[in-house]
Design a protein around this motif. Structure first.
Motif, PDB file in Angstrom:
ATOM      1  N   GLU A   1       0.824  -1.210   0.000  1.00  0.00           N
ATOM      2  CA  GLU A   1       0.000   0.000   0.000  1.00  0.00           C
ATOM      3  C   GLU A   1       0.860   1.262   0.000  1.00  0.00           C
ATOM      4  N   LEU A   2       1.870   1.303   0.863  1.00  0.00           N
ATOM      5  CA  LEU A   2       2.746   2.472   0.928  1.00  0.00           C
ATOM      6  C   LEU A   2       3.519   2.657  -0.369  1.00  0.00           C
ATOM      7  N   ARG A   3       4.024   1.574  -0.915  1.00  0.00           N
ATOM      8  CA  ARG A   3       4.785   1.654  -2.160  1.00  0.00           C
ATOM      9  C   ARG A   3       3.901   2.076  -3.339  1.00  0.00           C
ATOM     10  N   SER A   4       2.609   1.843  -3.211  1.00  0.00           N
ATOM     11  CA  SER A   4       1.684   2.175  -4.296  1.00  0.00           C
ATOM     12  C   SER A   4       1.132   3.587  -4.184  1.00  0.00           C
ATOM     13  N   GLY A   5       1.732   4.403  -3.336  1.00  0.00           N
ATOM     14  CA  GLY A   5       1.318   5.794  -3.212  1.00  0.00           C
ATOM     15  C   GLY A   5       0.642   6.125  -1.906  1.00  0.00           C
TER      16      GLY A   5
ATOM     17  N   TRP B   1       6.919   6.401  -0.553  1.00  0.00           N
ATOM     18  CA  TRP B   1       7.741   5.315  -0.028  1.00  0.00           C
ATOM     19  C   TRP B   1       8.285   4.454  -1.167  1.00  0.00           C
ATOM     20  N   TRP B   2       9.536   4.039  -1.023  1.00  0.00           N
ATOM     21  CA  TRP B   2      10.131   3.141  -2.009  1.00  0.00           C
ATOM     22  C   TRP B   2      11.230   2.325  -1.349  1.00  0.00           C
ATOM     23  N   GLY B   3      11.626   1.256  -2.010  1.00  0.00           N
ATOM     24  CA  GLY B   3      12.712   0.451  -1.471  1.00  0.00           C
ATOM     25  C   GLY B   3      13.199  -0.567  -2.477  1.00  0.00           C
ATOM     26  N   GLU B   4      14.441  -0.988  -2.305  1.00  0.00           N
ATOM     27  CA  GLU B   4      15.030  -2.026  -3.146  1.00  0.00           C
ATOM     28  C   GLU B   4      14.661  -3.400  -2.584  1.00  0.00           C
ATOM     29  N   VAL B   5      14.254  -4.293  -3.445  1.00  0.00           N
ATOM     30  CA  VAL B   5      13.884  -5.634  -3.017  1.00  0.00           C
ATOM     31  C   VAL B   5      14.383  -6.665  -4.024  1.00  0.00           C
ATOM     32  N   SER B   6      14.436  -7.896  -3.564  1.00  0.00           N
ATOM     33  CA  SER B   6      14.801  -9.020  -4.423  1.00  0.00           C
ATOM     34  C   SER B   6      14.120 -10.259  -3.860  1.00  0.00           C
TER      35      SER B   6
ATOM     36  N   PRO C   1      10.601 -10.965  -1.131  1.00  0.00           N
ATOM     37  CA  PRO C   1       9.943  -9.663  -0.965  1.00  0.00           C
ATOM     38  C   PRO C   1       9.548  -9.030  -2.293  1.00  0.00           C
ATOM     39  N   ALA C   2      10.400  -9.158  -3.310  1.00  0.00           N
ATOM     40  CA  ALA C   2      10.053  -8.613  -4.629  1.00  0.00           C
ATOM     41  C   ALA C   2       8.826  -9.325  -5.189  1.00  0.00           C
ATOM     42  N   TYR C   3       8.789 -10.638  -5.036  1.00  0.00           N
ATOM     43  CA  TYR C   3       7.640 -11.416  -5.518  1.00  0.00           C
ATOM     44  C   TYR C   3       6.367 -10.970  -4.797  1.00  0.00           C
ATOM     45  N   ALA C   4       6.453 -10.796  -3.481  1.00  0.00           N
ATOM     46  CA  ALA C   4       5.273 -10.403  -2.696  1.00  0.00           C
ATOM     47  C   ALA C   4       4.754  -9.038  -3.116  1.00  0.00           C
ATOM     48  N   MET C   5       5.648  -8.084  -3.355  1.00  0.00           N
ATOM     49  CA  MET C   5       5.214  -6.744  -3.713  1.00  0.00           C
ATOM     50  C   MET C   5       4.667  -6.682  -5.145  1.00  0.00           C
ATOM     51  N   LEU C   6       5.370  -7.293  -6.087  1.00  0.00           N
ATOM     52  CA  LEU C   6       4.914  -7.257  -7.476  1.00  0.00           C
ATOM     53  C   LEU C   6       3.597  -7.997  -7.649  1.00  0.00           C
ATOM     54  N   SER C   7       3.439  -9.103  -6.945  1.00  0.00           N
ATOM     55  CA  SER C   7       2.203  -9.875  -7.077  1.00  0.00           C
ATOM     56  C   SER C   7       1.016  -9.144  -6.449  1.00  0.00           C
ATOM     57  N   ARG C   8       1.282  -8.152  -5.608  1.00  0.00           N
ATOM     58  CA  ARG C   8       0.217  -7.344  -5.001  1.00  0.00           C
ATOM     59  C   ARG C   8      -0.009  -6.049  -5.765  1.00  0.00           C
ATOM     60  N   GLY C   9       0.634  -5.901  -6.894  1.00  0.00           N
ATOM     61  CA  GLY C   9       0.401  -4.748  -7.749  1.00  0.00           C
ATOM     62  C   GLY C   9       1.196  -3.513  -7.420  1.00  0.00           C
TER      63      GLY C   9
ATOM     64  N   ILE D   1      13.655  -1.671  -7.719  1.00  0.00           N
ATOM     65  CA  ILE D   1      13.072  -0.670  -6.837  1.00  0.00           C
ATOM     66  C   ILE D   1      11.560  -0.722  -7.006  1.00  0.00           C
ATOM     67  N   ILE D   2      10.850  -0.917  -5.905  1.00  0.00           N
ATOM     68  CA  ILE D   2       9.399  -0.932  -5.943  1.00  0.00           C
ATOM     69  C   ILE D   2       8.896   0.171  -5.024  1.00  0.00           C
ATOM     70  N   GLY D   3       8.084   1.042  -5.593  1.00  0.00           N
ATOM     71  CA  GLY D   3       7.564   2.140  -4.798  1.00  0.00           C
ATOM     72  C   GLY D   3       7.180   3.324  -5.666  1.00  0.00           C
ATOM     73  N   SER D   4       6.976   4.449  -5.003  1.00  0.00           N
ATOM     74  CA  SER D   4       6.489   5.657  -5.690  1.00  0.00           C
ATOM     75  C   SER D   4       7.350   6.863  -5.359  1.00  0.00           C
TER      76      SER D   4
END
Length: 211
Positions: free
Chosen positions: A123-127, A136-141, A144-152, A206-209
């Motif tokens: 939610e935070l990464r999505s704005g 909010w943004w952050g580097e992931v791999s 964690p990257a799978y969890a964030m990308l799969s949640r849009g 990097i996943i976030g806004s």
């Protein structure tokens, strides 16, 4: 999770009055604890233990080697999920280029706490924002990257923006994930790079806004 409870018991003994748990953390509500908030000191030791548990599989958090290291993060976004007045899940961040860089997370190891972290982080990464603090943004791999990308949650796919907010870090830009056998959700994002740490390297995104 015993230090905070011992502290509260001591308060009860000294003041001979009941301490409302909501004076520490309200139950089932995300709360922003910024520098100077006395509640940070009240939960710091338990939060450090939780961080150590969360990162145990990789040998601990690289930048959090003691409870005092938590102070490097100006923002602690925490939530109490049960009837004990302590944090069960936390997201740590600090002001950085483009907004707030996420630098750590922790949960008590329970499935509800893990789910809460993934949902709030996405939610935070999505704005989303907490107490008016956004971008909010952050580097992931990996997971964690799978969890964030799969949640849009959105990926930073512009190389110039990624390099700007990483401020000179040693990276090799790929765009598409370099592993041909990567899962489809990884292949759906184009912002992958390999970051070098001395003799080691890791493929991240990097996943976030960031602004």
């Amino acid at each position: 999770m015993t230090i905070l409870r011992d502290y509260i018991r001591a308060l009860l003994k000294e003041a001979d009055e009941t301490v409302d748990p909501e004076q520490v953390l309200p139950q089932d509500e995300w709360v922003m604890l910024q520098a100077g908030d006395p509640r940070r000191d009240m939960i710091k030791d338990d939060l450090y233990d939780m961080v150590q548990t969360t990162y145990a599989d990789i040998g601990g958090h690289f930048k959090i080697q003691g409870a005092g290291d938590l102070d490097r993060y100006a923002y602690w976004v925490v939530k109490d999920l049960d009837d004990e007045p302590d944090a069960d899940v936390a997201i740590l961040g600090k002001p950085d280029i483009g907004g707030v860089k996420m630098g750590g997370a922790a949960n008590d190891g329970s499935a509800p706490a893990a789910a809460e972290y993934k949902a709030k982080s996405a939610e935070l990464r999505s704005g989303g924002s907490v107490d008016g603090v956004g971008n909010w943004w952050g580097e992931v791999s990996g997971k964690p990257a799978y969890a964030m990308l799969s949640r849009g949650a959105p990926a930073v796919e512009d190389e110039a923006i990624a390099r700007r907010i990483m401020d000179g870090d040693d990276i090799e830009w790929h765009g598409e994930h370099p592993d041909p056998d990567a899962p489809p959700v990884f292949k759906s994002a184009k912002g992958w790079y390999t970051k070098k740490f001395g003799s080691k390297s890791s493929t991240k995104i990097i996943i976030g806004s960031p602004k």
